[in-house]
Design an enzyme around this catalytic site. Sequence first.
Site, PDB file in Angstrom:
ATOM      1  CG  HIS A  59      -0.195   0.038   2.533  1.00 41.63           C
ATOM      2  ND1 HIS A  59      -0.124  -1.057   3.367  1.00 41.63           N
ATOM      3  CD2 HIS A  59       0.524   1.010   3.141  1.00 41.63           C
ATOM      4  CE1 HIS A  59       0.603  -0.743   4.436  1.00 41.63           C
ATOM      5  NE2 HIS A  59       1.008   0.510   4.309  1.00 41.63           N
TER       6      HIS A  59
HETATM    7  C1  T46 Z   1       2.580   0.723   7.239  1.00 44.77           C
HETATM    8  C2  T46 Z   1       3.255  -0.551   7.613  1.00 44.77           C
HETATM    9  C3  T46 Z   1       4.700  -0.360   7.876  1.00 44.77           C
HETATM   10  C4  T46 Z   1      -5.417  -0.327  12.880  1.00 44.77           C
HETATM   11  O1  T46 Z   1      -6.576  -0.535  13.213  1.00 44.77           O
HETATM   12  N1  T46 Z   1      -4.714   0.722  13.415  1.00 44.77           N
HETATM   13  C5  T46 Z   1      -3.449   0.977  13.056  1.00 44.77           C
HETATM   14  O2  T46 Z   1      -2.869   1.958  13.568  1.00 44.77           O
HETATM   15  C6  T46 Z   1      -2.803   0.142  12.103  1.00 44.77           C
HETATM   16  C7  T46 Z   1      -1.381   0.416  11.677  1.00 44.77           C
HETATM   17  C8  T46 Z   1      -3.504  -0.916  11.593  1.00 44.77           C
HETATM   18  N2  T46 Z   1      -4.767  -1.126  11.971  1.00 44.77           N
HETATM   19  C9  T46 Z   1      -5.487  -2.303  11.442  1.00 44.77           C
HETATM   20  C10 T46 Z   1      -5.836  -2.198   9.977  1.00 44.77           C
HETATM   21  C11 T46 Z   1      -5.799  -3.613   9.512  1.00 44.77           C
HETATM   22  O3  T46 Z   1      -7.055  -4.206   9.717  1.00 44.77           O
HETATM   23  O4  T46 Z   1      -4.623  -3.450  11.540  1.00 44.77           O
HETATM   24  C12 T46 Z   1      -4.776  -4.272  10.428  1.00 44.77           C
HETATM   25  C13 T46 Z   1      -3.452  -4.574   9.752  1.00 44.77           C
HETATM   26  O5  T46 Z   1      -2.988  -3.389   9.122  1.00 44.77           O
HETATM   27  P1  T46 Z   1      -2.231  -3.360   7.728  1.00 44.77           P
HETATM   28  O6  T46 Z   1      -2.750  -4.437   6.858  1.00 44.77           O
HETATM   29  O7  T46 Z   1      -2.274  -1.993   7.179  1.00 44.77           O
HETATM   30  O8  T46 Z   1      -0.746  -3.725   8.189  1.00 44.77           O
HETATM   31  P2  T46 Z   1       0.576  -3.612   7.332  1.00 44.77           P
HETATM   32  O9  T46 Z   1       1.616  -4.352   8.081  1.00 44.77           O
HETATM   33  O10 T46 Z   1       0.368  -3.991   5.926  1.00 44.77           O
HETATM   34  O11 T46 Z   1       0.912  -2.054   7.351  1.00 44.77           O
HETATM   35  C14 T46 Z   1       1.237  -1.394   8.564  1.00 44.77           C
HETATM   36  C15 T46 Z   1       0.593  -0.036   8.547  1.00 44.77           C
HETATM   37  O12 T46 Z   1      -0.819  -0.144   8.335  1.00 44.77           O
HETATM   38  C16 T46 Z   1       1.127   0.857   7.455  1.00 44.77           C
HETATM   39  O13 T46 Z   1       0.788   2.174   7.739  1.00 44.77           O
HETATM   40  O14 T46 Z   1       3.164   1.584   6.619  1.00 44.77           O
HETATM   41  O15 T46 Z   1       2.626  -1.217   8.688  1.00 44.77           O
END
Ligand code: T46
Length: 388
Positions: free
Chosen positions: A288
């Site tokens: 993303h």
């Molecule tokens: C990034 C990389 C390095 C929340 O509810 N609150 C939060 O603050 C975050 C970060 C995530 N979430 C929820 C949203 C999703 O349902 O946690 C779940 C997993 O998040 P995501 O798929 O976005 O995780 P990554 O590892 O792909 O990305 C994260 C961060 O979202 C992003 O900002 O840059 O870590």
Amino acid sequence: MKNQIRYGKLKYVSFILLDLIALIGANVLAAHIYLDPNYKRYDFQDYSSIILYMAAIDLLVTTVFNTLDRVYRRSVRKEVIASGKHIVISFVLLAVVLFTTKAGADYSRVTVYLAYAFYFVFLVALHLCWKYLLKACSGKHDRPTALLMTTDRFVDEGLEELNKLNIDVRNIYLLKNLNKDAVNGIPTVRTWEEAAAVICWKWIDKVYIYGLDHQMVPGFLIKACKDMKLNFDLVDFNYRVIDVTTIQNEDPKYGALSFLEGKRDIPFPIRRVYWITETEADLHRGFHAHKLNCQLLYCPYGKIDIILDDGQQKTTVTLDKPGKGLILMPGLWREMVWQQSGSVLCVLASEYYDAQEYIRNYDEFIEYNKKYREGADSLKQTEKGFHS
Ligand code: T46
């Protein structure tokens, strides 16, 4: 006012003198028009003492209310408002002084009203003429002049970038100034008020911000620059690998301590902190980009590859020690690959969590980035800053 005198010097003093000249001129004109020599009750000799009261009040108002603030670069609208404010406060104070000292009865009120009306007109006209004259006499700069706003971590890089653009950096505004008076011989300023005074009296052409999220620019400075019809420009980067200060203890049993400091290492406000743990090797996450969120990533334990894509080329940064950080500005597609199980990824973020602010579709990202780039390029061509 301290900053105005410090950076304006004789130019600033010339405006004070000009105000006094305008005040005397306005009174002489009002007395000439209204004080009838045949009318015995008031004469100019009596009246002339009121000019002293007025002059004293004028200086007091200038000092206490800082009504000459940025006078050198005020727009006509601002000039009218500031002069109006000056006149109203002075008039009220004079009324209080005269009528509490019973001296009011000795003077013609109509002459005082007239004098202040003329004073207002003279003040606006003289300020405008004088500043155009001063500007014409001070000549044009050979190179565009700038104030650079940055953190002490990025100041050298920022200066290098502006040097490449042949920009003459006159002052540096360090977000967290640790008592540095100058960097590479260029003087620093410590507060937004000081920055505004420098911009005004040194007639700075543009403010460049380097390596900072625009949220770090104080709102008051943005407003002051708007009033002076001056643009901000970003000399930006997409990402930066930074060394995180790490204190390694001589005795290994005490381990190591790493730290990051706001405004110096972290060039955006921190609204959220999160970390990813309990991971397996070869885990892939991310996929993303962010529209707004600025981040600082670090890996206090293990090894993680961060694959970055700006829509044109890909780069991989490996976070493999606590003393390494990665600053990411918005508009970068990323994928994280865990190279070692149990590796921990920590993130400091500038925004609260907002699913709408993510771009999770690659085609959409390419489209978004193209639009953003076109906008940025056209701004560069016209040399117009995008923050103002
Ligand atoms: C990034 C990389 C390095 C929340 O509810 N609150 C939060 O603050 C975050 C970060 C995530 N979430 C929820 C949203 C999703 O349902 O946690 C779940 C997993 O998040 P995501 O798929 O976005 O995780 P990554 O590892 O792909 O990305 C994260 C961060 O979202 C992003 O900002 O840059 O870590």
